[in-house]
Design an enzyme around this catalytic site. Structure first.
Site: not given
Length: 798
Positions: A221-223
């Protein structure tokens, strides 16, 4: 590998499995000592490898930005860049570099335009594939991002992109498809939604990514992009950062309750274990990295920066020759002494050094310098040589972490800008204190202050000078981290005077899932001439010089992660400065230091225009090489440059009231949209001038292979990018006027001819239908030349 993965999986209980698919820290994947798996650090990395911390004590090589690398059109150069990235990663114990960024230049207003490669899916795909192969050849994982349609920054956490299936497949997914074909071991899922579903739970992770394309790596995932616990049943394999909020214990409970099948967790763990084996983390034996000393790294960055610079206009003034005795180069503009070598946001690294146009050009030519204009009224980070740590007596400042008044940590820091993000000590602190001694270089009015988030107290020479709360003005925390709000006071100082500074910050900003999220700037503005006096000084310097070189560009606030641009105009009085300089010196060269297109209303008033992009730490040396002809400006435009923003056919980056952003232009973005609109840009896709001349001849086509003769008709060696486009005027499909099919980069000596072979890939002839890829029967026209609008040779292709 499969048997080993199953053996290891069998040793893990549910809690172990959930731990492995949830981050252990801000930039750290979880490990498991029982199976010999250590924690795996990862790092932001599109333009260098920062490591786990934003810390000047652990510097990184600053590389040219994404647009710069794409402007080289050079796959072999990417091989070298990838080796350097891998070497930097291993030196920092990093197993995965979060890059390249391969979203498209759908609109020139996109805030991360500089970080992405191109407006064209084929050029982006070629650069992405070369990047992935080069980094992973040395046992470090690349991580192409952000899958998919993350092409603007406005409302980036929540925007719902609506894009038709054909445009999605042919344009936005294609660079990811080619990255997977190149063997990518990790792919990052974006924040945004596509057609109503957030990307970390979107079915596009299954098809085509893990299905038709056969991606067997890790989807990270993106953060903070994971939106729910139930979403763990979907295609994202690794939730970052840690410790997890929505996965971890809540996910374990959901599996035990039968809400999510454990088999879904097992599949994610298999991918994590496969990744660990590939990067050598499972048995503690990562592959040795290439050897890159500081000098070799600097030489590569300097050469790459020169190869990326695009000469879009030249009346013969370049390359500069040695000036006659007594003549000088007037080096002007705000970027001459204070350039931008990189864009803002997660692409930021902290290099050990940078070279400026002033230092680079002064080393080879007689130079006079004044900026002419200033771009910001705010504070700039104090120069390290002006401050002294009172504890160590060395340049820099003293940083103390306090918990309810008690010291829990102390550091010497050598910079006026600090980013405390993922800082374990900051997580336990209730306040932070900075102390230093500022030495005034000149007499006059100095502005002294601080940029931060929280309650700020500024003391000068032991007395309270200012106090107040600084709060985040926008919705994106990245802006607050890298460009925090400021408070300042003015003091009259004499040259050599020393001022003791103490800054205390309380009410530290902490964000869910991210912890303390604090950017600190000790800022000063030294005394300077009035705006009118400075402008006139630049004009007079240009009048007296043999050549004027004006370095203009954008600011850190304009091109950065977290916000899209609202204009393509250069900030401040830069346009006015260029016109005023050109009016008094016909030999005016303008260097545009931006990562994305800007308007250049003066472009036909000046002798030459050179685009430097964000070129990395060796900007000054590379620019001196190009301006003096030591190296050729080797770049060709990876994106179209408009005359004015009003001309741009695709501009929209702002979601509608319901949160949707519709890509209504379909497959017509970039030069495709320009060709359809019939409006002529300032400079077309693929354009770029070198220091020699060329001739193309003898185009021949056999099946899907084209050959052409390229002859250097000039008097010096040079580089030519052979660009091949296809068209189909009688098509029953809605097609672009032309589209890039293939390219080849050629170097040749003066007078030398080269026979160049170009393979036209099958995908260039295909279009997406609801049932899959198809080729329309009949012939296509092949166009070959130097840009999308300079195509002298044509042939029919069956």
């Amino acid at each position: 590998m499969r048997e080993r993965i199953e053996e290891l999986l069998g040793k893990l209980d549910l809690a172990d499995k959930v731990r492995l698919i949830s981050g252990a820290g801000m930039f750290r994947m979880a490990g498991h000592t029982g199976i010999g798996l250590a924690e795996l650090p990862v790092s932001d990395g599109p333009s260098g490898v920062r490591g786990e911390n934003w810390d000047e004590r652990e510097p990184s090589v600053s590389l040219p930005s994404g647009t710069a690398l794409a402007a080289t059109w050079d796959r072999e150069l990417l091989d070298e860049i990838g080796a350097l990235i891998a070497a930097q990663a291993r030196a920092k114990d990093v197993y995965a570099v979060l890059g390249p960024t391969i979203n498209l230049h759908r609109s020139p207003l996109g805030g991360r335009h500089f970080e992405c490669f191109s407006e064209d899916p084929m050029l982006s795909a070629e650069m992405a594939g070369a990047y992935v192969r080069a980094v992973q050849a040395h046992g470090v994982s690349a991580c192409p991002k952000h899958y998919v349609a993350n092409d603007s920054e406005t409302d980036r956490f929540s925007v719902d992109v609506r894009v038709d299936d054909r445009a999605l497949r042919e344009l936005y997914l294609y660079p990811f498809e080619r990255s997977v074909a190149a063997g990518a071991w990790m792919v990052m899922a974006a924040y945004n939604s596509v057609d109503g579903t957030t990307m970390t739970e979107n079915s596009l992770l299954d098809e085509p990514l893990k299905g038709a394309w056969g991606f067997d790596g890790v989807v990270v995932s993106d953060w903070t992009a994971v939106r729910s616990t139930e979403g763990a049943a979907a295609g994202t394999d690794l939730c970052m950062p840690g410790p997890p909020m929505l996965w971890g214990a809540p996910l374990e409970a959901a599996v035990r309750a039968g809400e999510i099948p454990e088999s879904a967790i097992d599949e994610k763990v298999r991918r994590i274990l496969r990744f660990a084996i590939r990067v050598g983390a499972l048995d503690g034996s990562p592959r040795p990295a290439p050897e890159f000393g500081d000098q070799r790294a600097a030489e590569l960055v300097r050469r790459a920066a020169a190869a990326a610079m695009v000469l879009v206009r030249n009346d013969g003034v370049l390359p500069l020759r040695a000036s006659a005795a007594g003549h000088t180069v007037a080096l002007l503009g705000p970027g001459a002494a204070d350039p931008r070598v990189m864009g803002g946001g997660s692409a930021t690294v902290i290099p050990a050094h940078t070279t400026t146009p002033l230092t680079g050009l002064s080393a080879v030519l007689p130079v006079t310098h004044t900026p002419g204009v200033w771009l910001t009224e705010g504070l700039s980070a104090v120069a390290p040589e002006l401050i002294t740590d009172p504890d160590t007596g060395t340049p820099g400042l003293a940083l103390r972490y306090l918990a309810d008044g008690e010291e829990i940590g102390r550091q010497h820091r050598a910079t006026g800008t600090l980013v405390l993000f993922g800082d374990a000590t900051a997580e336990r602190a209730t306040s932070i204190e900075l102390r230093t001694r500022l030495r005034a270089e000149t007499s006059g009015e100095w502005r002294i202050g601080v940029g931060a988030m929280g309650r700020v107290r500024l003391e000068l020479d032991g007395e309270l000078a200012d106090e107040g709360e600084l709060t985040m003005s926008g919705a994106d925390p990245v802006a607050a981290l890298l460009h925090p709000p400021q408070r300042a006071v003015t003091r009259t100082l004499r040259a050599g005077q020393v001022v003791d500074i103490r800054i205390t910050i309380e009410n530290l900003l902490a964000l869910p899932g991210l912890g303390v999220f604090l950017g600190l700037t000790l800022g000063v503005t030294p005394p300077r001439r009035s705006e009118a006096e400075e402008f006139e000084a630049a004009v007079q310097a240009a009048r007296a010089a043999d050549v004027a070189v004006v370095v203009v560009g954008t600011t850190e606030q304009i091109e950065s992660e977290g916000a899209d641009r609202t204009t393509l105009r250069l900030p401040g009085r830069q346009d006015e400065l260029v016109s005023a300089v050109a009016a008094v010196n016909p030999r005016t060269v303008v260097v545009v230091n931006s990562g994305a297109p800007v308007e250049m209303p003066w472009r036909e008033e000046v002798a030459a225009v050179l685009l430097s992009w964000f070129p990395g730490q060796e900007f000054g040396g590379a620019l001196a090489d190009v301006l003096t002809g030591v190296r050729e400006p080797g770049g060709r435009l990876p994106t179209t440059w408009p005359v004015t923003m009003a001309d741009v056919p695709v501009l929209d980056t702002t979601p509608a009231a319901d949160g949707t952003l519709t890509y209504g232009e379909g497959v017509h973005i970039g030069y495709r949209a320009w060709l359809r609109s019939g409006v002529e840009p300032a400079y077309p896709f693929g354009h770029g001038l070198g220091y020699t001349t060329w001739e193309l001849s003898d185009l021949a086509v056999s099946a899907r292979t084209a050959t052409v003769t390229v002859r250097n008709t000039g008097d010096r060696p040079g580089k030519y990018v052979v660009q091949a486009y296809l068209s189909r005027t009688d098509s029953t499909i809605d097609r672009p006027v032309r589209w890039l099919a293939a390219f080849a980069t050629v170097t040749a000596d003066a007078g030398e001819s080269r026979r160049v072979e170009i393979t036209l890939p099958q995908r260039s002839f295909e279009h997406w239908t609801g049932q899959g890829w198809a080729v329309e029967p009949g012939t296509f026209t092949l166009h070959v030349g130097a840009s999308v609008t300079d195509l002298p040779l044509t042939a029919e292709v069956g």
